[in-house]
Design a protein around this motif. Structure first.
Motif, PDB file in Angstrom:
ATOM      1  N   SER A 129     -10.195  -4.333 -12.458  1.00 39.81           N
ATOM      2  CA  SER A 129     -11.037  -5.132 -13.014  1.00 39.81           C
ATOM      3  C   SER A 129      -9.420  -6.313 -13.228  1.00 39.81           C
ATOM      4  CB  SER A 129     -11.307  -5.329 -14.399  1.00 39.81           C
ATOM      5  OG  SER A 129     -11.696  -6.523 -14.716  1.00 39.81           O
ATOM      6  N   GLY A 130      -9.386  -7.579 -12.534  1.00 44.16           N
ATOM      7  CA  GLY A 130      -8.721  -8.503 -12.154  1.00 44.16           C
ATOM      8  C   GLY A 130      -7.721  -8.233 -11.599  1.00 44.16           C
ATOM      9  N   GLU A 131      -8.021  -7.377 -10.688  1.00 38.43           N
ATOM     10  CA  GLU A 131      -6.622  -7.144  -9.608  1.00 38.43           C
ATOM     11  C   GLU A 131      -7.487  -7.709  -7.930  1.00 38.43           C
ATOM     12  OE1 GLU A 131      -4.339  -3.042 -10.429  1.00 38.43           O
ATOM     13  OE2 GLU A 131      -5.801  -2.806  -9.647  1.00 38.43           O
ATOM     14  N   THR A 132      -5.631  -8.018  -7.128  1.00 39.92           N
ATOM     15  CA  THR A 132      -6.204  -9.358  -5.931  1.00 39.92           C
ATOM     16  C   THR A 132      -5.202  -8.105  -5.191  1.00 39.92           C
ATOM     17  OG1 THR A 132      -4.819 -10.560  -6.532  1.00 39.92           O
ATOM     18  CG2 THR A 132      -6.845 -11.474  -7.087  1.00 39.92           C
ATOM     19  N   PHE A 133      -5.996  -8.241  -4.142  1.00 39.03           N
ATOM     20  CA  PHE A 133      -5.242  -8.000  -2.758  1.00 39.03           C
ATOM     21  C   PHE A 133      -3.703  -7.977  -2.614  1.00 39.03           C
ATOM     22  CE2 PHE A 133      -3.863  -7.115   1.266  1.00 39.03           C
ATOM     23  CZ  PHE A 133      -4.400  -5.915   1.608  1.00 39.03           C
ATOM     24  N   PHE A 134      -3.008  -9.621  -3.101  1.00 38.16           N
ATOM     25  CA  PHE A 134      -1.267  -9.874  -3.637  1.00 38.16           C
ATOM     26  C   PHE A 134      -1.274  -9.422  -4.946  1.00 38.16           C
ATOM     27  CE2 PHE A 134       1.590 -12.976  -3.933  1.00 38.16           C
ATOM     28  CZ  PHE A 134       2.545 -13.035  -3.241  1.00 38.16           C
ATOM     29  N   GLY A 135      -1.537  -9.406  -5.828  1.00 45.87           N
ATOM     30  CA  GLY A 135      -1.704  -8.876  -6.824  1.00 45.87           C
ATOM     31  C   GLY A 135      -1.327  -7.312  -6.799  1.00 45.87           C
ATOM     32  N   ILE A 136      -1.535  -6.163  -6.103  1.00 43.99           N
ATOM     33  CA  ILE A 136      -1.831  -4.495  -5.646  1.00 43.99           C
ATOM     34  C   ILE A 136      -0.372  -4.667  -4.452  1.00 43.99           C
ATOM     35  CG2 ILE A 136      -2.879  -2.863  -4.445  1.00 43.99           C
ATOM     36  CD1 ILE A 136      -5.066  -3.987  -5.686  1.00 43.99           C
ATOM     37  N   ALA A 137      -0.051  -5.274  -3.525  1.00 41.20           N
ATOM     38  CA  ALA A 137       1.141  -5.171  -3.064  1.00 41.20           C
ATOM     39  C   ALA A 137       2.328  -6.077  -3.960  1.00 41.20           C
ATOM     40  CB  ALA A 137       1.098  -6.347  -1.761  1.00 41.20           C
ATOM     41  N   ASN A 138       2.465  -6.334  -5.031  1.00 42.84           N
ATOM     42  CA  ASN A 138       3.423  -7.012  -5.791  1.00 42.84           C
ATOM     43  C   ASN A 138       3.309  -5.557  -6.433  1.00 42.84           C
ATOM     44  OD1 ASN A 138       3.463  -9.845  -4.915  1.00 42.84           O
ATOM     45  ND2 ASN A 138       2.410 -10.535  -6.284  1.00 42.84           N
ATOM     46  N   ARG A 139       2.485  -5.747  -6.680  1.00 44.23           N
ATOM     47  CA  ARG A 139       2.639  -4.103  -8.278  1.00 44.23           C
ATOM     48  C   ARG A 139       3.719  -3.024  -8.006  1.00 44.23           C
ATOM     49  NH1 ARG A 139      -1.941  -0.697 -11.107  1.00 44.23           N
ATOM     50  NH2 ARG A 139      -0.894   0.630 -11.656  1.00 44.23           N
ATOM     51  N   TYR A 140       2.981  -2.534  -6.218  1.00 43.91           N
ATOM     52  CA  TYR A 140       4.164  -1.548  -6.026  1.00 43.91           C
ATOM     53  C   TYR A 140       5.022  -1.859  -5.388  1.00 43.91           C
ATOM     54  CZ  TYR A 140      -0.271   1.190  -7.595  1.00 43.91           C
ATOM     55  OH  TYR A 140      -0.898   1.430  -8.006  1.00 43.91           O
ATOM     56  N   ASN A 141       6.169  -3.257  -5.545  1.00 46.05           N
ATOM     57  CA  ASN A 141       6.680  -3.769  -4.992  1.00 46.05           C
ATOM     58  C   ASN A 141       6.981  -3.575  -2.941  1.00 46.05           C
ATOM     59  OD1 ASN A 141       9.837  -5.247  -4.728  1.00 46.05           O
ATOM     60  ND2 ASN A 141      10.067  -3.879  -4.678  1.00 46.05           N
ATOM     61  N   ILE A 142       5.605  -4.084  -2.194  1.00 46.93           N
ATOM     62  CA  ILE A 142       5.409  -3.557  -1.082  1.00 46.93           C
ATOM     63  C   ILE A 142       5.134  -5.196  -0.917  1.00 46.93           C
ATOM     64  CG2 ILE A 142       5.471  -1.524  -1.021  1.00 46.93           C
ATOM     65  CD1 ILE A 142       2.114  -1.811  -0.799  1.00 46.93           C
ATOM     66  N   SER A 143       5.114  -5.934   0.911  1.00 45.20           N
ATOM     67  CA  SER A 143       3.925  -6.901   1.010  1.00 45.20           C
ATOM     68  C   SER A 143       3.565  -6.562   1.625  1.00 45.20           C
ATOM     69  CB  SER A 143       4.991  -7.388   2.185  1.00 45.20           C
ATOM     70  OG  SER A 143       4.821  -6.518   3.417  1.00 45.20           O
ATOM     71  N   LYS A 144       2.298  -8.042   0.944  1.00 48.01           N
ATOM     72  CA  LYS A 144       1.258  -7.922   1.551  1.00 48.01           C
ATOM     73  C   LYS A 144       0.902  -7.811   3.151  1.00 48.01           C
ATOM     74  CE  LYS A 144      -3.205 -11.328   1.601  1.00 48.01           C
ATOM     75  NZ  LYS A 144      -3.189 -12.962   1.741  1.00 48.01           N
ATOM     76  N   ALA A 145       1.949  -7.996   4.327  1.00 51.22           N
ATOM     77  CA  ALA A 145       1.297  -7.463   5.356  1.00 51.22           C
ATOM     78  C   ALA A 145       1.351  -5.711   5.345  1.00 51.22           C
ATOM     79  CB  ALA A 145       2.610  -8.236   6.395  1.00 51.22           C
ATOM     80  N   THR A 146       2.818  -5.079   4.298  1.00 53.60           N
ATOM     81  CA  THR A 146       2.718  -3.844   4.818  1.00 53.60           C
ATOM     82  C   THR A 146       1.077  -3.707   4.143  1.00 53.60           C
ATOM     83  OG1 THR A 146       4.975  -4.410   4.777  1.00 53.60           O
ATOM     84  CG2 THR A 146       3.843  -1.579   3.669  1.00 53.60           C
ATOM     85  N   LEU A 147       0.793  -3.709   3.123  1.00 49.15           N
ATOM     86  CA  LEU A 147      -0.706  -3.677   2.433  1.00 49.15           C
ATOM     87  C   LEU A 147      -0.960  -4.213   3.310  1.00 49.15           C
ATOM     88  CD1 LEU A 147      -1.985  -1.871   0.183  1.00 49.15           C
ATOM     89  CD2 LEU A 147      -2.097  -4.347  -0.825  1.00 49.15           C
ATOM     90  N   GLN A 148      -1.630  -4.489   4.433  1.00 48.18           N
ATOM     91  CA  GLN A 148      -3.102  -4.893   5.361  1.00 48.18           C
ATOM     92  C   GLN A 148      -2.725  -3.890   6.542  1.00 48.18           C
ATOM     93  OE1 GLN A 148      -5.372  -7.546   4.881  1.00 48.18           O
ATOM     94  NE2 GLN A 148      -5.941  -5.863   6.442  1.00 48.18           N
ATOM     95  N   SER A 149      -1.429  -3.666   7.011  1.00 42.68           N
ATOM     96  CA  SER A 149      -1.273  -2.333   8.400  1.00 42.68           C
ATOM     97  C   SER A 149      -1.845  -0.818   7.257  1.00 42.68           C
ATOM     98  CB  SER A 149       0.347  -2.305   8.212  1.00 42.68           C
ATOM     99  OG  SER A 149       1.080  -1.773   7.462  1.00 42.68           O
ATOM    100  N   LEU A 150      -1.368  -0.764   5.762  1.00 40.91           N
ATOM    101  CA  LEU A 150      -2.159   0.602   5.418  1.00 40.91           C
ATOM    102  C   LEU A 150      -3.181   0.854   5.539  1.00 40.91           C
ATOM    103  CD1 LEU A 150       1.191   0.777   2.883  1.00 40.91           C
ATOM    104  CD2 LEU A 150       0.416   1.900   5.060  1.00 40.91           C
ATOM    105  N   ASN A 151      -4.429  -0.896   5.367  1.00 44.44           N
ATOM    106  CA  ASN A 151      -5.746  -0.839   5.079  1.00 44.44           C
ATOM    107  C   ASN A 151      -6.321  -1.831   6.775  1.00 44.44           C
ATOM    108  OD1 ASN A 151      -5.498   0.828   2.175  1.00 44.44           O
ATOM    109  ND2 ASN A 151      -3.638  -0.529   1.741  1.00 44.44           N
ATOM    110  N   PRO A 152      -5.862  -1.312   7.370  1.00 38.84           N
ATOM    111  CA  PRO A 152      -6.737  -2.462   8.433  1.00 38.84           C
ATOM    112  C   PRO A 152      -8.052  -3.272   8.920  1.00 38.84           C
ATOM    113  CG  PRO A 152      -5.989  -0.208   9.532  1.00 38.84           C
ATOM    114  CD  PRO A 152      -5.712  -0.454   7.893  1.00 38.84           C
ATOM    115  N   ASP A 153      -8.951  -1.564   7.940  1.00 34.90           N
ATOM    116  CA  ASP A 153      -9.911  -2.192   7.821  1.00 34.90           C
ATOM    117  C   ASP A 153     -10.411  -3.279   6.714  1.00 34.90           C
ATOM    118  OD1 ASP A 153     -10.308  -0.413   9.592  1.00 34.90           O
ATOM    119  OD2 ASP A 153     -10.775   1.171   8.683  1.00 34.90           O
ATOM    120  N   VAL A 154      -9.771  -3.435   5.772  1.00 31.96           N
ATOM    121  CA  VAL A 154      -9.994  -3.548   4.166  1.00 31.96           C
ATOM    122  C   VAL A 154      -9.710  -5.018   4.464  1.00 31.96           C
ATOM    123  CG1 VAL A 154      -9.476  -4.027   1.742  1.00 31.96           C
ATOM    124  CG2 VAL A 154      -9.665  -1.716   3.336  1.00 31.96           C
ATOM    125  N   LYS A 155     -10.763  -5.916   3.997  1.00 34.36           N
ATOM    126  CA  LYS A 155     -10.226  -7.726   4.508  1.00 34.36           C
ATOM    127  C   LYS A 155      -9.985  -7.898   2.979  1.00 34.36           C
ATOM    128  CE  LYS A 155     -13.534  -8.779   7.215  1.00 34.36           C
ATOM    129  NZ  LYS A 155     -15.130 -10.068   7.407  1.00 34.36           N
TER     130      LYS A 155
END
Length: 218
Positions: A129-155
């Motif tokens: 609850s309360g998490e966003t795609f960009f917030g999760i990327a920041n939490r694990y200190n990775i870029s949004k592009a990296t998180l998207q490449s790890l999850n290509p099927d997720v919008k």
């Protein structure tokens, strides 16, 4: 009677040697004068030759030779400056022609570098609850592009709480031992204590023995 017919000119005979003497003296004086004039003319010419510069004497002796005059230094300098300017303009044109190609290649490489998957362990994170795609990327200190490449099927704007599971990259998992506080663990892995707390959603510098802590990427 015969003596009176042909009288001998006594006076004329006596004048002849005197006239001859005067003529000879005049000739000698004339010759001396001519010789003196020639000597004077020769000395004058020698003085003129001495007073002339070597260049003028050399030039006067080459009446029929073609005289080659070197170009002035200023004109030669202008020619060199013009050649240098043309060379610089040519180099600038070559740079301009090469720059678009290099720029295009660098632009093509940028997305690859951004989406390059970092090394480390992969774990699965369930959206809370309360998490966003960009917030999760920041939490694990990775870029949004990296998180998207790890999850290509997720919008990014289509994640759902408790349903969407995202693959994330971390450095490792640390099991808390005796005396392991967050500050000590962070120092051990060379990261900040705040980054360690953000990755594990902690608000205090406390951890229980046996607890699993996520070590984020640097």
């Amino acid at each position: 009677m015969e003596e009176n017919r042909n009288p001998r000119p006594v006076e004329e005979t006596s004048k002849l040697p005197t006239i001859t003497l005067f003529v000879l003296i005049a000739m000698v004086i004339a010759l001396l004068y001519v010789g003196w004039q020639s000597v004077r003319t020769g000395s004058t010419k020698d003085d003129e030759l001495v007073s002339k510069s070597p260049n003028s004497v050399a030039m006067s002796g080459q009446n029929n030779a073609e005289v080659i005059v070197p170009p002035p230094l200023e004109e030669t300098g202008d020619n060199v400056a013009k050649d240098d300017k043309k060379k610089e303009e040519k180099e600038e044109e070559e740079k301009k022609s090469v720059e678009p190609i290099e720029k295009k290649v660098s632009e093509e490489e940028k997305p690859t570098k951004k989406t390059e998957t970092p090394k480390g362990e992969t774990i699965t994170h369930t959206v809370q609850s309360g998490e966003t795609f960009f917030g999760i990327a920041n939490r694990y200190n990775i870029s949004k592009a990296t998180l998207q490449s790890l999850n290509p099927d997720v919008k990014a704007d289509g994640i759902k709480v408790g349903v969407t599971k995202l693959k994330v990259k971390i450095r490792t998992i640390h099991t808390v031992g005796a005396g392991d506080v967050l500050r000590v663990v962070a120092q051990k892995y060379g990261i900040s204590k705040q980054a360690l707390m953000d990755a594990n959603k902690k608000t205090k510098d406390m951890a229980e023995r046996g607890e699993k802590l996520v070590i984020p990427l640097q």
